[in-house]
Every structure is written in C-alpha cells, then in structure tokens.
Design a protein around this motif. Structure first.
Motif, PDB file in Angstrom:
ATOM      1  N   ARG A 147      -0.848  41.152 -27.547  1.00  0.00           N
ATOM      2  CA  ARG A 147       0.146  42.311 -27.189  1.00  0.00           C
ATOM      3  C   ARG A 147      -0.492  43.041 -26.036  1.00  0.00           C
ATOM      4  NH1 ARG A 147       1.796  41.820 -32.305  1.00  0.00           N
ATOM      5  NH2 ARG A 147       0.595  43.645 -32.901  1.00  0.00           N
ATOM      6  N   ALA A 148      -1.732  43.593 -26.247  1.00  0.00           N
ATOM      7  CA  ALA A 148      -2.371  44.499 -25.229  1.00  0.00           C
ATOM      8  C   ALA A 148      -2.666  43.617 -23.862  1.00  0.00           C
ATOM      9  CB  ALA A 148      -3.839  44.906 -25.809  1.00  0.00           C
ATOM     10  N   THR A 149      -2.831  42.414 -24.008  1.00  0.00           N
ATOM     11  CA  THR A 149      -3.085  41.720 -22.873  1.00  0.00           C
ATOM     12  C   THR A 149      -1.723  41.552 -22.036  1.00  0.00           C
ATOM     13  OG1 THR A 149      -4.870  40.108 -23.846  1.00  0.00           O
ATOM     14  CG2 THR A 149      -3.543  39.478 -21.790  1.00  0.00           C
ATOM     15  N   GLY A 150      -0.695  41.448 -22.543  1.00  0.00           N
ATOM     16  CA  GLY A 150       0.754  41.564 -22.149  1.00  0.00           C
ATOM     17  C   GLY A 150       1.165  42.902 -21.284  1.00  0.00           C
ATOM     18  N   VAL A 172      -4.346  32.866  -9.937  1.00  0.00           N
ATOM     19  CA  VAL A 172      -3.694  31.823 -10.877  1.00  0.00           C
ATOM     20  C   VAL A 172      -4.726  31.798 -12.086  1.00  0.00           C
ATOM     21  CG1 VAL A 172      -2.666  30.293  -9.334  1.00  0.00           C
ATOM     22  CG2 VAL A 172      -4.908  29.572 -10.511  1.00  0.00           C
ATOM     23  N   ALA A 173      -4.037  31.754 -13.546  1.00  0.00           N
ATOM     24  CA  ALA A 173      -4.697  31.595 -14.771  1.00  0.00           C
ATOM     25  C   ALA A 173      -4.217  30.657 -15.495  1.00  0.00           C
ATOM     26  CB  ALA A 173      -4.733  33.207 -15.312  1.00  0.00           C
ATOM     27  N   GLU A 174      -5.167  29.957 -16.271  1.00  0.00           N
ATOM     28  CA  GLU A 174      -4.568  29.055 -17.358  1.00  0.00           C
ATOM     29  C   GLU A 174      -5.319  29.243 -18.734  1.00  0.00           C
ATOM     30  OE1 GLU A 174      -3.488  24.976 -14.829  1.00  0.00           O
ATOM     31  OE2 GLU A 174      -5.402  25.536 -14.924  1.00  0.00           O
ATOM     32  N   LEU A 175      -4.542  29.536 -19.684  1.00  0.00           N
ATOM     33  CA  LEU A 175      -5.157  29.691 -20.992  1.00  0.00           C
ATOM     34  C   LEU A 175      -4.738  28.557 -21.863  1.00  0.00           C
ATOM     35  CD1 LEU A 175      -4.301  32.094 -19.446  1.00  0.00           C
ATOM     36  CD2 LEU A 175      -4.483  33.576 -21.539  1.00  0.00           C
ATOM     37  N   TYR A 176      -5.613  28.086 -22.739  1.00  0.00           N
ATOM     38  CA  TYR A 176      -5.350  26.963 -23.379  1.00  0.00           C
ATOM     39  C   TYR A 176      -5.300  27.167 -24.885  1.00  0.00           C
ATOM     40  CZ  TYR A 176      -5.981  24.182 -18.933  1.00  0.00           C
ATOM     41  OH  TYR A 176      -6.172  23.392 -17.774  1.00  0.00           O
ATOM     42  N   PHE A 177      -4.352  26.577 -25.642  1.00  0.00           N
ATOM     43  CA  PHE A 177      -4.160  26.699 -26.916  1.00  0.00           C
ATOM     44  C   PHE A 177      -3.895  25.490 -27.575  1.00  0.00           C
ATOM     45  CE2 PHE A 177      -2.956  30.716 -24.829  1.00  0.00           C
ATOM     46  CZ  PHE A 177      -3.435  31.694 -25.667  1.00  0.00           C
ATOM     47  N   THR A 178      -4.317  25.210 -28.965  1.00  0.00           N
ATOM     48  CA  THR A 178      -4.423  23.806 -29.628  1.00  0.00           C
ATOM     49  C   THR A 178      -2.912  23.509 -29.756  1.00  0.00           C
ATOM     50  OG1 THR A 178      -5.945  24.793 -31.187  1.00  0.00           O
ATOM     51  CG2 THR A 178      -4.611  22.770 -31.632  1.00  0.00           C
ATOM     52  N   ASP A 179      -1.792  24.256 -30.010  1.00  0.00           N
ATOM     53  CA  ASP A 179      -0.413  23.907 -29.909  1.00  0.00           C
ATOM     54  C   ASP A 179       0.671  24.862 -29.702  1.00  0.00           C
ATOM     55  OD1 ASP A 179      -0.503  25.303 -32.524  1.00  0.00           O
ATOM     56  OD2 ASP A 179      -0.999  23.532 -33.726  1.00  0.00           O
ATOM     57  N   MET A 180       1.788  25.015 -29.744  1.00  0.00           N
ATOM     58  CA  MET A 180       2.802  25.960 -29.519  1.00  0.00           C
ATOM     59  C   MET A 180       2.528  27.122 -30.765  1.00  0.00           C
ATOM     60  SD  MET A 180       4.713  26.605 -27.173  1.00  0.00           S
ATOM     61  CE  MET A 180       5.822  27.907 -26.883  1.00  0.00           C
ATOM     62  N   GLU A 181       2.232  26.630 -31.728  1.00  0.00           N
ATOM     63  CA  GLU A 181       2.240  27.762 -32.664  1.00  0.00           C
ATOM     64  C   GLU A 181       1.032  28.630 -32.560  1.00  0.00           C
ATOM     65  OE1 GLU A 181       2.528  24.458 -33.299  1.00  0.00           O
ATOM     66  OE2 GLU A 181       4.632  24.449 -33.693  1.00  0.00           O
ATOM     67  N   SER A 182      -0.152  28.068 -32.016  1.00  0.00           N
ATOM     68  CA  SER A 182      -1.138  28.912 -31.890  1.00  0.00           C
ATOM     69  C   SER A 182      -0.919  29.972 -30.725  1.00  0.00           C
ATOM     70  CB  SER A 182      -2.501  28.078 -31.407  1.00  0.00           C
ATOM     71  OG  SER A 182      -2.763  27.440 -32.575  1.00  0.00           O
ATOM     72  N   LEU A 183      -0.409  29.360 -29.759  1.00  0.00           N
ATOM     73  CA  LEU A 183       0.016  30.239 -28.660  1.00  0.00           C
ATOM     74  C   LEU A 183       0.839  31.271 -28.814  1.00  0.00           C
ATOM     75  CD1 LEU A 183       0.621  31.117 -25.590  1.00  0.00           C
ATOM     76  CD2 LEU A 183       2.101  29.281 -25.331  1.00  0.00           C
ATOM     77  N   GLU A 184       1.854  30.911 -29.829  1.00  0.00           N
ATOM     78  CA  GLU A 184       2.816  32.023 -30.228  1.00  0.00           C
ATOM     79  C   GLU A 184       2.324  33.042 -31.111  1.00  0.00           C
ATOM     80  OE1 GLU A 184       5.960  29.750 -32.054  1.00  0.00           O
ATOM     81  OE2 GLU A 184       6.977  29.303 -30.257  1.00  0.00           O
ATOM     82  N   ALA A 185       1.411  32.696 -31.826  1.00  0.00           N
ATOM     83  CA  ALA A 185       0.415  33.610 -32.783  1.00  0.00           C
ATOM     84  C   ALA A 185      -0.400  34.406 -31.965  1.00  0.00           C
ATOM     85  CB  ALA A 185      -0.210  32.769 -33.807  1.00  0.00           C
ATOM     86  N   ALA A 186      -0.964  33.776 -30.945  1.00  0.00           N
ATOM     87  CA  ALA A 186      -1.739  34.661 -30.039  1.00  0.00           C
ATOM     88  C   ALA A 186      -0.926  35.656 -29.213  1.00  0.00           C
ATOM     89  CB  ALA A 186      -2.541  33.825 -29.052  1.00  0.00           C
ATOM     90  N   LEU A 187       0.193  35.233 -28.937  1.00  0.00           N
ATOM     91  CA  LEU A 187       1.025  36.348 -27.961  1.00  0.00           C
ATOM     92  C   LEU A 187       1.473  37.257 -28.951  1.00  0.00           C
ATOM     93  CD1 LEU A 187       3.016  34.012 -25.639  1.00  0.00           C
ATOM     94  CD2 LEU A 187       0.768  35.319 -25.074  1.00  0.00           C
ATOM     95  N   GLY A 188       1.649  36.985 -30.261  1.00  0.00           N
ATOM     96  CA  GLY A 188       2.286  38.150 -31.078  1.00  0.00           C
ATOM     97  C   GLY A 188       0.988  39.005 -31.968  1.00  0.00           C
ATOM     98  N   SER A 189      -0.313  38.711 -31.503  1.00  0.00           N
ATOM     99  CA  SER A 189      -1.484  39.369 -32.176  1.00  0.00           C
ATOM    100  C   SER A 189      -1.447  40.688 -31.313  1.00  0.00           C
ATOM    101  CB  SER A 189      -2.812  38.572 -32.162  1.00  0.00           C
ATOM    102  OG  SER A 189      -3.096  38.437 -30.648  1.00  0.00           O
ATOM    103  N   ASP A 190      -2.459  41.539 -31.981  1.00  0.00           N
ATOM    104  CA  ASP A 190      -2.423  42.931 -31.087  1.00  0.00           C
ATOM    105  C   ASP A 190      -3.301  42.543 -29.965  1.00  0.00           C
ATOM    106  OD1 ASP A 190      -1.634  44.249 -33.447  1.00  0.00           O
ATOM    107  OD2 ASP A 190      -3.551  44.754 -34.469  1.00  0.00           O
ATOM    108  N   GLU A 191      -4.321  41.682 -30.074  1.00  0.00           N
ATOM    109  CA  GLU A 191      -4.995  41.173 -28.653  1.00  0.00           C
ATOM    110  C   GLU A 191      -3.978  40.770 -27.540  1.00  0.00           C
ATOM    111  OE1 GLU A 191      -7.662  40.936 -31.977  1.00  0.00           O
ATOM    112  OE2 GLU A 191      -5.841  40.360 -31.674  1.00  0.00           O
TER     113      GLU A 191
END
Length: 102
Positions: free
Chosen positions: A79-82, A58-77
């Motif tokens: 996308r590489a993780t995905g 299991v893994a848990e990744l914490y972000f300040t808010d939904m916007e930060s999570l969405e920005a993180a998932l959309g970043s180059d890093e």
C-alpha cells in the motif's frame, strides 16, 4: 504460475527529478514488498519501431502466483508503494498483470 506486475510510466515533466525520486524513494519501497521474487526497472532510451517514445520508465515485479501478488499489494508495504506510485506517476501511466508462459 509466475505472474508479474508491469508498470509503464509515461514521460514526466522533469525526467531527472522523476528518476531521482524513483531510484531513491520508490525503489526501496518496492524492494520491501513481501513475496516479491525479483524486480527490474529501466529507463526507456527510444522506440525500436522509430515511433514516439511514449514511456519514460518501465518496471516488472515478479511473484510466484496471483495470490502472492494480491497479498503483496494488500500488505502495508504494498500500500505504501501504491501511494507513492500515485504521487509520482505521470498522467497516462499504467499497471498491467501478466501470467508468464511456462
């Protein structure tokens, strides 16, 4: 409101090989994701209810808010993780988003 991405990995064919890749390749990708407040991961050692151990890790990744999570998932890093997740995640692995009660 703090949100977290929860990742549940089902049992791989070779747990040791999975963990070697996860810790040596995937974890550094996760750590590079922008906006990540903190993260933790653990290998599942058993089911407390006595049932089948469906999940391996299991893994848990914490972000300040939904916007930060969405920005993180959309970043180059992100996308590489995905991409790496899609390569290593055994069938039935899942990702969930949860808002923390604060």
């Amino acid at each position: 409101m703090t949100v977290k991405l929860m990742v549940l990995y089902t049992q791989p064919v070779d747990g040791d090989a999975f963990d070697e890749h996860y810790l040596g390749v995937h974890a550094p990708l996760v750590e590079a994701v922008p906006g990540l407040q903190r993260w933790e991961s653990a290998r599942v050692s058993g089911a407390a209810d006595g049932g089948e151990s469906t999940f391996h890790r299991v893994a848990e990744l914490y972000f300040t808010d939904m916007e930060s999570l969405e920005a993180a998932l959309g970043s180059d890093e992100g996308r590489a993780t995905g991409r790496d997740y899609r390569q290593i995640a055994p069938p039935g692995s899942r990702m969930f988003i949860a808002a923390l009660d604060e």
